[in-house]
Enzyme design. Structure first.
Site, PDB file in Angstrom:
ATOM      1  N   CYS A 194       0.806  -1.229   0.000  1.00  0.00           N
ATOM      2  CA  CYS A 194       0.000   0.000   0.000  1.00  0.00           C
ATOM      3  C   CYS A 194       0.838   1.279   0.000  1.00  0.00           C
ATOM      4  CB  CYS A 194      -0.950   0.020   1.182  1.00  0.00           C
ATOM      5  SG  CYS A 194      -2.189  -1.267   1.058  1.00  0.00           S
ATOM      6  N   HIS A 239      -3.036   7.332   2.603  1.00  0.00           N
ATOM      7  CA  HIS A 239      -3.496   6.038   2.089  1.00  0.00           C
ATOM      8  C   HIS A 239      -4.845   5.730   2.744  1.00  0.00           C
ATOM      9  CE1 HIS A 239      -3.848   1.953   0.943  1.00  0.00           C
ATOM     10  NE2 HIS A 239      -3.655   1.486   2.165  1.00  0.00           N
ATOM     11  N   ASN A 259     -10.381   0.558  -0.167  1.00  0.00           N
ATOM     12  CA  ASN A 259      -8.920   0.553  -0.173  1.00  0.00           C
ATOM     13  C   ASN A 259      -8.453   0.008  -1.527  1.00  0.00           C
ATOM     14  OD1 ASN A 259      -6.193   0.079   0.139  1.00  0.00           O
ATOM     15  ND2 ASN A 259      -6.370  -0.921   2.128  1.00  0.00           N
TER      16      ASN A 259
HETATM   17  O1  UT7 Z   1      -3.946  -1.132   3.466  1.00  0.00           O
HETATM   18  C1  UT7 Z   1      -3.013  -2.044   3.973  1.00  0.00           C
HETATM   19  C2  UT7 Z   1      -2.916  -2.021   5.444  1.00  0.00           C
HETATM   20  N1  UT7 Z   1      -4.139  -2.484   6.039  1.00  0.00           N
HETATM   21  C3  UT7 Z   1      -4.697  -1.805   7.035  1.00  0.00           C
HETATM   22  O2  UT7 Z   1      -4.202  -0.761   7.430  1.00  0.00           O
HETATM   23  C4  UT7 Z   1      -5.911  -2.423   7.680  1.00  0.00           C
HETATM   24  C5  UT7 Z   1      -5.861  -2.232   9.169  1.00  0.00           C
HETATM   25  N2  UT7 Z   1      -6.943  -2.934   9.856  1.00  0.00           N
HETATM   26  C6  UT7 Z   1      -8.224  -2.509   9.837  1.00  0.00           C
HETATM   27  O3  UT7 Z   1      -8.571  -1.567   9.164  1.00  0.00           O
HETATM   28  C7  UT7 Z   1      -9.202  -3.218  10.748  1.00  0.00           C
HETATM   29  O4  UT7 Z   1      -8.477  -4.074  11.601  1.00  0.00           O
HETATM   30  C8  UT7 Z   1     -10.284  -4.048  10.003  1.00  0.00           C
HETATM   31  C9  UT7 Z   1     -11.278  -3.119   9.334  1.00  0.00           C
HETATM   32  C10 UT7 Z   1      -9.640  -4.979   8.977  1.00  0.00           C
HETATM   33  C11 UT7 Z   1     -11.063  -4.906  10.997  1.00  0.00           C
HETATM   34  O5  UT7 Z   1     -11.633  -4.080  12.020  1.00  0.00           O
HETATM   35  P1  UT7 Z   1     -11.378  -4.378  13.547  1.00  0.00           P
HETATM   36  O6  UT7 Z   1     -12.146  -3.395  14.288  1.00  0.00           O
HETATM   37  O7  UT7 Z   1      -9.891  -4.440  13.785  1.00  0.00           O
HETATM   38  O8  UT7 Z   1     -12.029  -5.802  13.730  1.00  0.00           O
HETATM   39  P2  UT7 Z   1     -11.383  -7.165  14.252  1.00  0.00           P
HETATM   40  O9  UT7 Z   1     -10.615  -7.824  13.167  1.00  0.00           O
HETATM   41  O10 UT7 Z   1     -10.690  -6.929  15.562  1.00  0.00           O
HETATM   42  O11 UT7 Z   1     -12.687  -7.986  14.541  1.00  0.00           O
HETATM   43  C12 UT7 Z   1     -13.648  -7.576  15.549  1.00  0.00           C
HETATM   44  C13 UT7 Z   1     -14.883  -8.419  15.427  1.00  0.00           C
HETATM   45  C14 UT7 Z   1     -14.597  -9.909  15.333  1.00  0.00           C
HETATM   46  O12 UT7 Z   1     -15.622 -10.595  15.999  1.00  0.00           O
HETATM   47  P3  UT7 Z   1     -15.411 -11.162  17.487  1.00  0.00           P
HETATM   48  O13 UT7 Z   1     -14.226 -12.075  17.410  1.00  0.00           O
HETATM   49  O14 UT7 Z   1     -15.159  -9.948  18.340  1.00  0.00           O
HETATM   50  O15 UT7 Z   1     -16.703 -11.838  17.774  1.00  0.00           O
HETATM   51  C15 UT7 Z   1     -14.694 -10.193  13.863  1.00  0.00           C
HETATM   52  O16 UT7 Z   1     -15.032 -11.534  13.595  1.00  0.00           O
HETATM   53  O17 UT7 Z   1     -15.573  -8.079  14.205  1.00  0.00           O
HETATM   54  C16 UT7 Z   1     -15.790  -9.246  13.450  1.00  0.00           C
HETATM   55  N3  UT7 Z   1     -15.760  -8.922  12.030  1.00  0.00           N
HETATM   56  C17 UT7 Z   1     -16.850  -8.535  11.337  1.00  0.00           C
HETATM   57  N4  UT7 Z   1     -18.135  -8.392  11.697  1.00  0.00           N
HETATM   58  C18 UT7 Z   1     -19.002  -7.975  10.769  1.00  0.00           C
HETATM   59  C19 UT7 Z   1     -14.701  -8.890  11.199  1.00  0.00           C
HETATM   60  N5  UT7 Z   1     -15.067  -8.509   9.971  1.00  0.00           N
HETATM   61  C20 UT7 Z   1     -16.402  -8.290  10.035  1.00  0.00           C
HETATM   62  C21 UT7 Z   1     -17.363  -7.873   9.095  1.00  0.00           C
HETATM   63  N6  UT7 Z   1     -18.641  -7.731   9.495  1.00  0.00           N
HETATM   64  N7  UT7 Z   1     -17.036  -7.597   7.812  1.00  0.00           N
END
Ligand code: UT7
Length: 329
Positions: A116, A256, A286
């Site tokens: 990225c 980004h 993204n």
């Molecule tokens: O561009 C390259 C670099 N990439 C980045 O900078 C991305 C950085 N990361 C992020 O932007 C975020 O971590 C994400 C958007 C990818 C994910 O958000 P998050 O708030 O960090 O969620 P998480 O992965 O910690 O998951 C929290 C909860 C989980 O459920 P439990 O285990 O708490 O029950 C996930 O299973 O949210 C759940 N979850 C979703 N729920 C509904 C994960 N994806 C989804 C979804 N819809 N699409």
């Protein structure tokens, strides 16, 4: 003799027509528009459909109008740098495929992979060929067809990414405008959190890798978020400090677009309110190497000659950095 700087003399974007909305994703995976919007800031993204359509199609879609806009004949181009993680093929370089498509018969070209942060690395790299006085017209394109490496049954990744391309022309400037400074960083120990497991030389494609879905993006989102939020903000703050820029001196942050919350943290650290932050994450998602040039393209009419602009990125690798430029037109 005045120092030659490398300035952006034109910018153009291209996104495919198909709009993949959060609503449509609700039918593919267990998610909601509310979750996606509040956790990422994304409402919809573009997807390139059709057989045999690679990243080069979008790159050419951005470059042809850019040549017109900047009054450039294809044979005048010296160099094409294509920043991408989704090249048309492993080889040859997508930059070469683009060169052939647009008739850049006198140019050499190569691809650059910094995930990225690729577009940032690519304009920093391209600027060096201009500053030495060796070349006059360097095309830098950031493009990704992320839909080609996304698993649309994985809700953790499929909601984030979209397809698109943005291209800029770099040319010499003798008024001191253009690229002023950059800080580029990488740390390969971050590989474990964001990578594509198979299809490279370490694990070539096989029936097994395909069955295991190892050709898709693997991301531990929360871990990447933690590194992104600190490193992108740090790099942006450092480039300001290094160049004696106060908040009020910065006209625009061009971040980004991975997550609206990462963007907000960077803007806060720089002391910028949202009116000076370029955003396209809500409608393009993204687009990896496309995010920054696509922002510049959509905000081009609001830019003024001499504006101080800070670009900042964080991505797989890990790679990150910030670049300070003065808008040249
Ligand atoms: O561009 C390259 C670099 N990439 C980045 O900078 C991305 C950085 N990361 C992020 O932007 C975020 O971590 C994400 C958007 C990818 C994910 O958000 P998050 O708030 O960090 O969620 P998480 O992965 O910690 O998951 C929290 C909860 C989980 O459920 P439990 O285990 O708490 O029950 C996930 O299973 O949210 C759940 N979850 C979703 N729920 C509904 C994960 N994806 C989804 C979804 N819809 N699409």
């Amino acid at each position: 003799m005045a120092k030659i700087t490398a300035a952006i003399t034109g910018v153009q974007g291209f996104v495919p027509d198909y709009i993949l909305t959060n609503k449509e994703l609700e039918n593919l995976v267990e998610t909601t528009d509310e979750w996606i919007s509040s956790r990422t800031g994304i409402k919809e993204r573009r997807i390139l459909k059709g057989d045999g359509q690679g990243s080069s199609v979008m790159a050419v879609g951005a470059i042809l109008p850019l040549l017109e806009k900047t009054n450039t004949k294809p044979e005048e181009i010296d160099l094409i740098i294509c920043a991408t993680v989704t090249p048309d093929m492993v080889f040859p370089a997508t930059a070469n495929i683009i060169g052939a498509e647009i008739g850049a018969i006198n140019a050499f070209g190569y691809d650059l992979n910094a995930a990225c942060s690729g577009f940032l690395y690519a304009i920093a790299t391209g600027s060096q060929f201009i500053e030495t006085g060796k070349y006059k017209k360097v095309l830098v394109v950031g493009v990704d067809k992320m839909s080609s490496i996304i698993d649309y049954t994985d809700r953790a990744t499929c909601i984030i990414f979209g397809d698109g391309a943005g291209a800029v022309m770099l040319e010499p400037n003798n008024e001191g405008l253009g690229i002023q400074d950059f800080i580029l960083k990488s740390d390969g120990t971050g590989m474990q959190y964001l990578h594509q497991k198979a299809g490279g030389s370490r694990k070539p494609a096989s029936m097994e890798t395909v069955q295991n879905k190892e050709h898709y993006v693997y991301q531990e989102g929360a871990a990447v978020f933690k590194f992104a939020v600190t490193n992108m903000a740090d790099a942006a703050a450092q480039i300001m400090q290094k160049n004696n820029l106060k908040s009020e001196d910065v006209a625009w942050l061009v971040p980004h677009q991975a997550n609206k919350r990462i963007i907000d943290a960077t803007a806060n650290r720089m002391g910028l309110d949202s009116s000076r932050v370029m955003l396209n994450i809500d409608h393009f998602g993204n687009t990896t190497n496309g995010t920054i040039p696509l922002c510049l393209w959509e905000y081009e009419s609001q830019l003024n000659k001499g504006d101080n602009i800070v670009l900042a990125a964080f991505g797989g690798g890990f790679t990150w950095g910030a670049l300070y430029l003065k808008w040249a037109y």
